[in-house]
Design a protein around this motif. Structure first.
Motif, PDB file in Angstrom:
ATOM      1  N   GLY A 210       0.906  -1.096   0.020  1.00 31.30           N
ATOM      2  CA  GLY A 210      -0.014  -0.046   0.124  1.00 31.30           C
ATOM      3  C   GLY A 210       0.708   1.318   0.037  1.00 31.30           C
ATOM      4  O   GLY A 210       0.618   2.363  -0.726  1.00 31.30           O
ATOM      5  N   ALA A 211       2.116   1.195   0.603  1.00 33.03           N
ATOM      6  CA  ALA A 211       2.964   2.427   0.638  1.00 33.03           C
ATOM      7  C   ALA A 211       3.384   2.638  -0.670  1.00 33.03           C
ATOM      8  O   ALA A 211       3.701   3.771  -1.115  1.00 33.03           O
ATOM      9  N   LEU A 212       3.645   1.627  -1.379  1.00 33.80           N
ATOM     10  CA  LEU A 212       4.098   1.727  -2.582  1.00 33.80           C
ATOM     11  C   LEU A 212       3.307   2.457  -3.392  1.00 33.80           C
ATOM     12  O   LEU A 212       3.487   3.119  -4.392  1.00 33.80           O
ATOM     13  N   SER A 213       1.812   2.171  -3.409  1.00 34.31           N
ATOM     14  CA  SER A 213       0.896   2.773  -3.966  1.00 34.31           C
ATOM     15  C   SER A 213       0.670   4.191  -3.815  1.00 34.31           C
ATOM     16  O   SER A 213       0.515   5.076  -4.684  1.00 34.31           O
ATOM     17  N   VAL A 214       1.154   4.601  -2.524  1.00 34.21           N
ATOM     18  CA  VAL A 214       0.737   5.628  -2.000  1.00 34.21           C
ATOM     19  C   VAL A 214       1.951   6.646  -2.591  1.00 34.21           C
ATOM     20  O   VAL A 214       1.815   7.990  -3.356  1.00 34.21           O
ATOM     21  N   PHE A 215       3.103   6.333  -2.816  1.00 31.64           N
ATOM     22  CA  PHE A 215       4.252   6.868  -3.250  1.00 31.64           C
ATOM     23  C   PHE A 215       4.213   7.079  -4.901  1.00 31.64           C
ATOM     24  O   PHE A 215       4.561   8.121  -5.257  1.00 31.64           O
ATOM     25  N   ALA A 216       3.751   6.073  -5.484  1.00 31.18           N
ATOM     26  CA  ALA A 216       3.471   6.139  -6.882  1.00 31.18           C
ATOM     27  C   ALA A 216       2.462   7.084  -7.246  1.00 31.18           C
ATOM     28  O   ALA A 216       2.564   7.854  -8.278  1.00 31.18           O
ATOM     29  N   LEU A 217       1.488   7.089  -6.487  1.00 32.24           N
ATOM     30  CA  LEU A 217       0.294   8.244  -6.643  1.00 32.24           C
ATOM     31  C   LEU A 217       0.876   9.636  -6.513  1.00 32.24           C
ATOM     32  O   LEU A 217       0.712  10.356  -7.255  1.00 32.24           O
ATOM     33  N   LEU A 218       1.528  10.068  -5.362  1.00 29.80           N
ATOM     34  CA  LEU A 218       2.137  11.183  -4.891  1.00 29.80           C
ATOM     35  C   LEU A 218       2.924  11.775  -6.226  1.00 29.80           C
ATOM     36  O   LEU A 218       3.034  12.712  -6.491  1.00 29.80           O
ATOM     37  N   GLY A 219       3.861  10.541  -6.734  1.00 33.32           N
ATOM     38  CA  GLY A 219       4.898  10.995  -7.765  1.00 33.32           C
ATOM     39  C   GLY A 219       4.194  11.291  -8.756  1.00 33.32           C
ATOM     40  O   GLY A 219       4.606  12.398  -9.476  1.00 33.32           O
ATOM     41  N   VAL A 220       3.300  10.684  -9.374  1.00 33.52           N
ATOM     42  CA  VAL A 220       2.627  10.910 -10.740  1.00 33.52           C
ATOM     43  C   VAL A 220       1.824  12.129 -10.513  1.00 33.52           C
ATOM     44  O   VAL A 220       1.645  12.987 -11.548  1.00 33.52           O
ATOM     45  N   PHE A 221       1.107  12.328  -9.589  1.00 33.24           N
ATOM     46  CA  PHE A 221       0.099  13.325  -9.525  1.00 33.24           C
ATOM     47  C   PHE A 221       1.160  14.696  -9.347  1.00 33.24           C
ATOM     48  O   PHE A 221       0.813  15.753 -10.047  1.00 33.24           O
ATOM     49  N   GLY A 222       2.283  14.599  -8.931  1.00 33.68           N
ATOM     50  CA  GLY A 222       3.253  15.813  -8.634  1.00 33.68           C
ATOM     51  C   GLY A 222       3.824  16.172 -10.066  1.00 33.68           C
ATOM     52  O   GLY A 222       3.879  17.038 -10.251  1.00 33.68           O
ATOM     53  N   TRP A 223       4.131  14.790 -10.716  1.00 32.42           N
ATOM     54  CA  TRP A 223       4.567  15.147 -11.897  1.00 32.42           C
ATOM     55  C   TRP A 223       3.934  15.983 -12.860  1.00 32.42           C
ATOM     56  O   TRP A 223       4.019  16.898 -13.693  1.00 32.42           O
ATOM     57  N   GLN A 224       2.504  15.392 -12.928  1.00 34.31           N
ATOM     58  CA  GLN A 224       1.617  15.963 -13.867  1.00 34.31           C
ATOM     59  C   GLN A 224       1.187  17.327 -13.572  1.00 34.31           C
ATOM     60  O   GLN A 224       0.985  18.366 -14.328  1.00 34.31           O
ATOM     61  N   ALA A 225       1.325  17.663 -12.207  1.00 30.51           N
ATOM     62  CA  ALA A 225       0.925  19.148 -11.854  1.00 30.51           C
ATOM     63  C   ALA A 225       2.099  19.884 -12.232  1.00 30.51           C
ATOM     64  O   ALA A 225       2.097  21.206 -12.780  1.00 30.51           O
ATOM     65  N   ILE A 226       3.359  19.419 -11.782  1.00 33.48           N
ATOM     66  CA  ILE A 226       4.500  20.438 -12.022  1.00 33.48           C
ATOM     67  C   ILE A 226       4.829  20.576 -13.618  1.00 33.48           C
ATOM     68  O   ILE A 226       4.746  21.868 -14.022  1.00 33.48           O
ATOM     69  N   SER A 227       4.608  19.421 -14.376  1.00 31.49           N
ATOM     70  CA  SER A 227       4.642  19.657 -15.727  1.00 31.49           C
ATOM     71  C   SER A 227       3.662  20.569 -16.554  1.00 31.49           C
ATOM     72  O   SER A 227       4.017  21.230 -17.513  1.00 31.49           O
ATOM     73  N   GLY A 228       2.462  20.360 -16.110  1.00 32.95           N
ATOM     74  CA  GLY A 228       1.520  21.263 -16.508  1.00 32.95           C
ATOM     75  C   GLY A 228       1.864  22.753 -16.230  1.00 32.95           C
ATOM     76  O   GLY A 228       1.155  23.676 -17.030  1.00 32.95           O
ATOM     77  N   LEU A 229       2.682  23.293 -15.236  1.00 30.67           N
ATOM     78  CA  LEU A 229       2.963  24.524 -15.245  1.00 30.67           C
ATOM     79  C   LEU A 229       3.607  25.190 -16.005  1.00 30.67           C
ATOM     80  O   LEU A 229       3.800  26.357 -16.459  1.00 30.67           O
ATOM     81  N   PHE A 230       4.417  24.152 -17.092  1.00 33.90           N
ATOM     82  CA  PHE A 230       5.316  24.945 -18.238  1.00 33.90           C
ATOM     83  C   PHE A 230       4.647  24.337 -19.358  1.00 33.90           C
ATOM     84  O   PHE A 230       5.530  24.422 -20.681  1.00 33.90           O
ATOM     85  N   SER A 231       3.508  23.657 -19.484  1.00 34.15           N
ATOM     86  CA  SER A 231       2.900  23.257 -20.635  1.00 34.15           C
ATOM     87  C   SER A 231       2.251  24.206 -21.400  1.00 34.15           C
ATOM     88  O   SER A 231       2.049  25.357 -20.945  1.00 34.15           O
ATOM     89  N   TYR A 232       2.014  23.989 -22.836  1.00 39.07           N
ATOM     90  CA  TYR A 232       1.280  24.640 -23.909  1.00 39.07           C
ATOM     91  C   TYR A 232       0.749  23.832 -24.600  1.00 39.07           C
ATOM     92  O   TYR A 232       1.138  23.122 -25.368  1.00 39.07           O
ATOM     93  N   ASP A 233      -0.693  24.022 -25.162  1.00 39.78           N
ATOM     94  CA  ASP A 233      -1.543  23.302 -25.763  1.00 39.78           C
ATOM     95  C   ASP A 233      -1.787  23.805 -27.300  1.00 39.78           C
ATOM     96  O   ASP A 233      -1.205  24.858 -27.524  1.00 39.78           O
ATOM     97  N   ASP A 234      -2.547  23.023 -28.337  1.00 39.34           N
ATOM     98  CA  ASP A 234      -2.847  23.663 -29.452  1.00 39.34           C
ATOM     99  C   ASP A 234      -3.758  24.724 -29.463  1.00 39.34           C
ATOM    100  O   ASP A 234      -3.846  25.288 -30.477  1.00 39.34           O
ATOM    101  N   ILE A 235      -4.529  25.118 -28.333  1.00 35.25           N
ATOM    102  CA  ILE A 235      -5.588  25.955 -28.698  1.00 35.25           C
ATOM    103  C   ILE A 235      -5.231  27.256 -27.834  1.00 35.25           C
ATOM    104  O   ILE A 235      -6.248  27.953 -27.601  1.00 35.25           O
ATOM    105  N   GLY A 236      -4.061  27.530 -27.486  1.00 34.72           N
ATOM    106  CA  GLY A 236      -3.392  28.635 -27.019  1.00 34.72           C
ATOM    107  C   GLY A 236      -3.455  28.835 -25.527  1.00 34.72           C
ATOM    108  O   GLY A 236      -3.210  29.949 -24.946  1.00 34.72           O
ATOM    109  N   PHE A 237      -3.733  27.524 -24.747  1.00 32.22           N
ATOM    110  CA  PHE A 237      -3.587  27.789 -23.381  1.00 32.22           C
ATOM    111  C   PHE A 237      -2.489  27.264 -22.936  1.00 32.22           C
ATOM    112  O   PHE A 237      -1.804  26.319 -23.311  1.00 32.22           O
ATOM    113  N   GLY A 238      -1.762  28.042 -22.017  1.00 34.87           N
ATOM    114  CA  GLY A 238      -0.390  27.521 -21.551  1.00 34.87           C
ATOM    115  C   GLY A 238      -0.233  27.655 -19.886  1.00 34.87           C
ATOM    116  O   GLY A 238      -1.368  28.358 -19.272  1.00 34.87           O
TER     117      GLY A 238
END
Length: 247
Positions: free
Chosen positions: A110-138
């Motif tokens: 269960g602990a492995l699951s917790v750390f995996a979720l925190l890691g993936v959620f964190g990566w998605q949130a942080i990478s989204g801060l620097f992302s840009y899509d095809d419709i002009g939203f960044g």
């Protein structure tokens, strides 16, 4: 030996089978359900798109704040909230797979699951801060990196969405399996209590989900600071280019 220790500290060593003890403190439970709402909101607004993308960003900032709080709370929070108490070390994992692990709170898998979720959620949130899509939203921090970096992070952010779905599906499946076995994990994250094996009543005080207010204030302040930094409101906006002369 247990009787001697209990008598020495002035408590009885009476054991009550399958006691219900409060393991998960209120801030931790609020974090859990807040993260569920923020991630669900981010995924829904992403699928709907359009003007709701501004809410996708807001939910992402909420995830940043919640995860920052959890990281701090995992160091200075109550006993069972601290990462060190359930970190899935090789020794703990080996003991669990052999059926020898004993403890309260998250088991090693269960602990492995917790750390995996925190890691993936964190990566998605942080990478989204620097992302840009095809419709002009960044993302709010995209101006801090090069165009090539924005393009790279945008692609990784989109690819990470599938990892997110996969881990969420595994998490839900694990909850259902435990429910079929009589362990209702969802309820534990609502009221904070969970059944535990027989333990000396005198030792319960060391594992209580007692919230220390100074620690809570510190965690909330750091989380708020992380949201402020991630929002990019502190970045100077360049002045608009002067209008071309009419002649």
């Amino acid at each position: 030996m247990t009787d001697i220790v209990a008598a020495t500290i002035g408590f009885t060593a009476e054991k009550v089978p399958m006691q219900h003890v409060t393991l998960w403190d209120l801030p931790l439970r609020l974090f859990h359900w807040g993260l569920v709402i923020a991630v669900a909101g981010a995924l829904i607004t992403l699928q709907l798109g359009g003007n709701l993308m501004i809410w996708h960003e807001r939910f992402g900032l909420a995830v940043i704040g919640l995860l920052t709080f959890r990281l701090v709370w995992g160091v200075i929070g109550p006993y069972h909230a601290r990462f060190i108490t359930f970190f899935p070390t090789p020794v703990r994992l080996r003991a669990y797979l052999r059926g020898e692990w004993q403890g309260t709170g998250h088991n090693p898998l269960g602990a492995l699951s917790v750390f995996a979720l925190l890691g993936v959620f964190g990566w998605q949130a942080i990478s989204g801060l620097f992302s840009y899509d095809d419709i002009g939203f960044g993302g709010p921090l995209r101006s801090l990196v090069s165009g090539a970096t924005v393009e790279r992070l945008s692609g990784l952010h989109r690819d990470g969405e599938w990892w997110l779905y996969g881990l969420i599906a595994l998490h839900v499946l694990a909850i259902l399996v435990y429910a079929l076995r009589g362990r209702h994990l969802t309820g534990a994250m609502i009221h904070g209590r969970t059944p535990v094996d027989t333990i000396p009543a005198a030792l319960h005080s060391t594992h209580r989900a007692t919230v220390r207010w100074p620690a809570l204030v510190i965690a909330l302040v750091i989380a708020a600071a992380a949201v402020w930094l991630a929002s990019g409101v502190w970045i100077d906006t360049p002045p608009p280019a002067p209008a071309a002369p009419a002649w």
